[in-house]
Design an enzyme around this catalytic site. Structure first.
Site, PDB file in Angstrom:
ATOM      1  N   ARG A  16       0.855  -1.196   0.000  1.00 13.69           N
ATOM      2  CA  ARG A  16       0.000   0.000   0.000  1.00 13.69           C
ATOM      3  C   ARG A  16       0.886   1.239   0.000  1.00 13.69           C
ATOM      4  O   ARG A  16       0.648   2.213  -0.726  1.00 13.69           O
ATOM      5  CB  ARG A  16      -0.960   0.011   1.206  1.00 13.69           C
ATOM      6  CG  ARG A  16      -1.715   1.321   1.341  1.00 13.69           C
ATOM      7  CD  ARG A  16      -3.019   1.263   2.126  1.00 13.69           C
ATOM      8  NE  ARG A  16      -3.019   0.353   3.245  1.00 13.69           N
ATOM      9  CZ  ARG A  16      -2.390   0.549   4.422  1.00 13.69           C
ATOM     10  NH1 ARG A  16      -1.704   1.663   4.627  1.00 13.69           N
ATOM     11  NH2 ARG A  16      -2.449  -0.357   5.364  1.00 13.69           N
ATOM     12  N   TYR A  22     -15.192  17.392 -17.178  1.00 15.30           N
ATOM     13  CA  TYR A  22     -15.497  15.966 -17.321  1.00 15.30           C
ATOM     14  C   TYR A  22     -16.689  15.623 -16.411  1.00 15.30           C
ATOM     15  O   TYR A  22     -16.704  15.996 -15.228  1.00 15.30           O
ATOM     16  CB  TYR A  22     -14.271  15.133 -16.925  1.00 15.30           C
ATOM     17  CG  TYR A  22     -14.549  13.652 -16.918  1.00 15.30           C
ATOM     18  CD1 TYR A  22     -14.768  12.973 -18.115  1.00 15.30           C
ATOM     19  CD2 TYR A  22     -14.624  12.932 -15.736  1.00 15.30           C
ATOM     20  CE1 TYR A  22     -15.050  11.617 -18.120  1.00 15.30           C
ATOM     21  CE2 TYR A  22     -14.904  11.576 -15.735  1.00 15.30           C
ATOM     22  CZ  TYR A  22     -15.119  10.931 -16.931  1.00 15.30           C
ATOM     23  OH  TYR A  22     -15.405   9.588 -16.926  1.00 15.30           O
ATOM     24  N   ASP A  31      -6.214  18.818 -15.443  1.00 14.86           N
ATOM     25  CA  ASP A  31      -6.525  17.478 -15.926  1.00 14.86           C
ATOM     26  C   ASP A  31      -6.018  17.423 -17.364  1.00 14.86           C
ATOM     27  O   ASP A  31      -6.578  18.069 -18.250  1.00 14.86           O
ATOM     28  CB  ASP A  31      -8.051  17.268 -15.842  1.00 14.86           C
ATOM     29  CG  ASP A  31      -8.493  15.889 -16.311  1.00 14.86           C
ATOM     30  OD1 ASP A  31      -7.757  15.272 -17.094  1.00 14.86           O
ATOM     31  OD2 ASP A  31      -9.587  15.456 -15.900  1.00 14.86           O
ATOM     32  N   LYS A  39      -7.195   6.545 -20.673  1.00 11.25           N
ATOM     33  CA  LYS A  39      -7.393   7.050 -22.028  1.00 11.25           C
ATOM     34  C   LYS A  39      -6.090   6.945 -22.835  1.00 11.25           C
ATOM     35  O   LYS A  39      -5.650   5.857 -23.104  1.00 11.25           O
ATOM     36  CB  LYS A  39      -7.928   8.479 -21.957  1.00 11.25           C
ATOM     37  CG  LYS A  39      -9.018   8.684 -20.879  1.00 11.25           C
ATOM     38  CD  LYS A  39     -10.300   7.938 -21.159  1.00 11.25           C
ATOM     39  CE  LYS A  39     -11.284   7.888 -20.005  1.00 11.25           C
ATOM     40  NZ  LYS A  39     -11.613   9.141 -19.374  1.00 11.25           N
TER      41      LYS A  39
HETATM   42  C1  LIG Z   1     -12.151   9.585 -18.164  1.00  9.66           C
HETATM   43  C2  LIG Z   1     -11.788  10.885 -17.607  1.00  9.66           C
HETATM   44  C3  LIG Z   1     -11.665  11.063 -16.218  1.00  9.66           C
HETATM   45  C4  LIG Z   1     -11.966   9.971 -15.232  1.00  9.66           C
HETATM   46  O1  LIG Z   1     -11.076   8.920 -15.355  1.00  9.66           O
HETATM   47  P1  LIG Z   1     -11.431   7.402 -14.961  1.00  9.66           P
HETATM   48  O2  LIG Z   1     -10.156   6.715 -15.234  1.00  9.66           O
HETATM   49  O3  LIG Z   1     -12.573   6.985 -15.834  1.00  9.66           O
HETATM   50  O4  LIG Z   1     -11.832   7.405 -13.525  1.00  9.66           O
HETATM   51  C5  LIG Z   1     -11.272  12.314 -15.760  1.00  9.66           C
HETATM   52  N1  LIG Z   1     -11.037  13.334 -16.611  1.00  9.66           N
HETATM   53  C6  LIG Z   1     -11.166  13.199 -17.940  1.00  9.66           C
HETATM   54  C7  LIG Z   1     -10.903  14.374 -18.819  1.00  9.66           C
HETATM   55  C8  LIG Z   1     -11.547  11.975 -18.491  1.00  9.66           C
HETATM   56  O5  LIG Z   1     -11.694  11.858 -19.809  1.00  9.66           O
END
Ligand SMILES: *Cc1c(COP(=O)(O)O)cnc(C)c1O
Length: 400
Positions: free
Chosen positions: A54, A106, A184, A209
Site C-alpha cells: 500500500r 469531465y 486534468d 485514455k
Molecule cells: C475519463 C476521464 C476522467 C476519469 O477517469 P477514470 O479513469 O474513468 O476514472 C477524468 N477526466 C477526464 C478528462 C476523463 O476523460
C-alpha cells in the site's frame, strides 16, 4: 539507470526507459509485475526501499517515475482511476474551502464535486474556461484551488493554461495567500501538452485514455514538481489506500512506450476527418481547435504540439437521424471512453453527459444532434469510408 543522463533524454526515450532499468536480480529487461503485498527485511529497520505494497510497490513506482518524466515533473502517483486521482486532489482541501473550475468539466468530476465532496463543505464555482479572466472573477477569499481541463469534453474548448496560471499566481501573491492550480491533462497527454511547464502545481491524468491507449485498463495519476506537495500525496495515498494494482501499472508502462507514435497518428487521422466533416453539407459545426477555421486555432498552436483524436460535430438532422448515423457506423463503435487505438463514436447527450440536466446541456451547447468521435489509428481511408457510408444513409441525404 547506470550512468544517469536520463534527464536529458527525449520524450520517446524516456517513455521507453525511464524507471525501467533491467531487474537487478534476474536481468529481466522489462520490469516484473511485483505481485506481492509485503517485503522481507534483512534485519530490523533494514528495507530495500519497500515494506508494504500500500505504501509502495516497485511496479507502481516504475510507472509513476516514467509518467512523471514525460510530464517534466519530479514525483508521480498512480491511482486506481482518474476519478480517484481527482478525489485525492480535492481531499487536500478543508471544509469551507472554495474551488474554481471549468463549466464543461469531465462529467464524472462534475458529479464528484456536486454530489459527493460538496457534502463535506467544499464549494465549487464553474466558469467558461475560454476566457482566463473568468477564473479571476470567480476567486473568493476562501478559494484554494483552480482546476483546469483542456481540451474540454465534448466541445473541445481550450483553456489558456499559462494565462490562467499567471493571473491566479499574481493575484495570490498580491494578497499574500496560496492558490494552487491543477490541470486534468487526460485529453492532451504529455506528448501534446505539459501543463507543469506552464506553471501549474499539479497535473492529473485518467491513464485509462491516451496513456494506456488500448482501452484495457483503468488508472489515474498525479504528477508534481514540488517536494512538499509530493509528500502530501504520498502520505494521503498510504493513509487512504487509493492504490493501483501492479498488473495495471505494468500495462500502463507498456502503453506509454508507444504514446508518441500513437499520438502522431491520432493527430493525423482526426485532423483529416475534421477537414472532411467541415466540408460535408449535412454537418453544421465541427469542434476541433486544430482546424484553421477554429476561433481557438492560435491558442492551439501556442499551447499544444499536435492535436489528439477527439472531434465533435453537429449534424443538420433530428435525433432519429443521429441515432441512425451512429448505428450505421461499422468501424466507429458506439461506446463511452476515448483515447484507445480503436475508433469510437459517442452521443454525449444520452451517454457521457446524460447526468447533466437537459436545461444545462442546452446552455453548454451539448445538443441532441452533437456526435463525438474518438478517432483511432486505423487506416484513414477506412475511417473516412465508414463515415461516408453512414452519412449516405441519412434520410436528409436521400432527400437532397
Ligand atoms: C475519463 C476521464 C476522467 C476519469 O477517469 P477514470 O479513469 O474513468 O476514472 C477524468 N477526466 C477526464 C478528462 C476523463 O476523460
Amino acid at each position: 539507470m547506470k550512468n544517469d543522463s536520463s534527464d536529458k533524454w527525449g520524450f520517446e526515450t524516456k517513455a521507453i526507459l525511464k524507471g525501467q532499468s533491467p531487474d537487478p536480480s534476474t536481468g529481466a529487461t522489462i520490469p516484473p509485475i511485483y505481485q506481492t503485498s509485503t517485503y522481507t527485511l534483512e534485519g530490523i529497520g533494514e528495507t530495500k526501499g519497500y515494506c508494504y505494497s500500500r505504501t509502495g510497490n516497485p511496479t507502481r513506482s516504475a510507472a509513476a517515475e516514467c509518467l512523471a518524466s514525460l510530464e517534466n515533473g519530479k514525483f508521480g502517483f498512480i491511482y486506481p482511476s482518474g476519478i480517484a486521482a481527482i478525489h485525492t486532489v480535492i481531499q487536500q482541501l478543508n471544509p469551507g474551502d472554495h474551488v474554481v473550475t471549468c463549466e464543461d468539466l469531465y462529467g464524472g468530476a462534475h458529479r464528484l464535486f456536486t454530489q459527493i465532496v460538496n457534502k463535506f463543505g467544499i464549494e465549487f464555482d464553474f466558469v467558461d474556461a475560454r476566457d482566463p479572466d473568468n477564473f479571476i472573477k470567480a476567486i473568493k477569499p476562501n478559494t484554494k484551488l483552480v482546476w483546469l481541463e483542456t481540451p474540454s469534453n465534448p466541445k473541445m474548448y481550450l483553456c489558456d493554461i499559462k494565462a490562467v496560471v499567471d493571473k491566479v499566481k499574481a493575484l495570490a501573491k498580491s494578497e499574500n495567500r496560496e492558490i494552487l492550480v491543477g490541470a486534468d491533462n487526460t485529453f492532451a497527454s504529455p506528448y501534446l501538452q505539459r501543463p507543469l511547464d506552464f506553471g501549474v502545481d499539479m497535473v492529473m491524468h485518467s491513464c485509462t485514455k491516451y496513456l494506456g491507449g488500448h482501452s484495457d485498463l483503468l488508472l489515474g495519476a498525479i504528477v508534481v514538481r514540488d517536494e512538499e506537495l509530493a509528500e502530501k500525496f504520498a502520505y494521503h495515498q498510504n493513509a487512504t489506500g487509493t492504490i493501483a494494482a501492479p498488473f495495471d501499472c505494468w500495462l500502463l508502462m507498456r502503453g506509454m512506450k508507444t504514446l508518441a507514435v500513437r499520438m502522431k497518428q491520432h493527430h493525423e487521422n482526426s485532423l483529416s476527418l475534421a477537414k472532411w466533416l467541415e466540408k460535408h453539407p449535412l454537418v453544421k459545426q465541427v469542434n476541433c481547435p486544430a482546424l484553421e477555421s477554429s476561433p481557438q486555432n492560435d491558442l492551439y498552436k501556442k499551447q499544444m504540439d499536435l492535436y489528439n483524436g477527439m472531434i465533435s460535430f453537429e449534424i443538420d438532422a433530428d435525433i432519429e437521424a443521429v441515432k441512425g448515423l451512429v448505428a450505421n457506423l461499422k468501424i466507429f463503435q458506439l461506446a463511452e471512453s476515448l483515447g484507445g487505438v480503436e475508433s469510437l463514436s459517442c452521443h454525449p447527450a444520452t451517454m457521457t453527459h446524460a447526468a447533466v440536466p437537459a436545461e444545462r446541456r442546452k446552455e453548454l451547447g451539448i445538443n441532441d444532434n452533437l456526435i463525438r468521435l474518438s478517432v483511432g489509428i486505423e487506416s484513414i481511408h477506412d475511417l473516412q469510408a465508414d463515415l461516408e457510408q453512414a452519412f449516405a444513409q441519412l434520410p436528409a441525404a436521400a432527400k437532397a
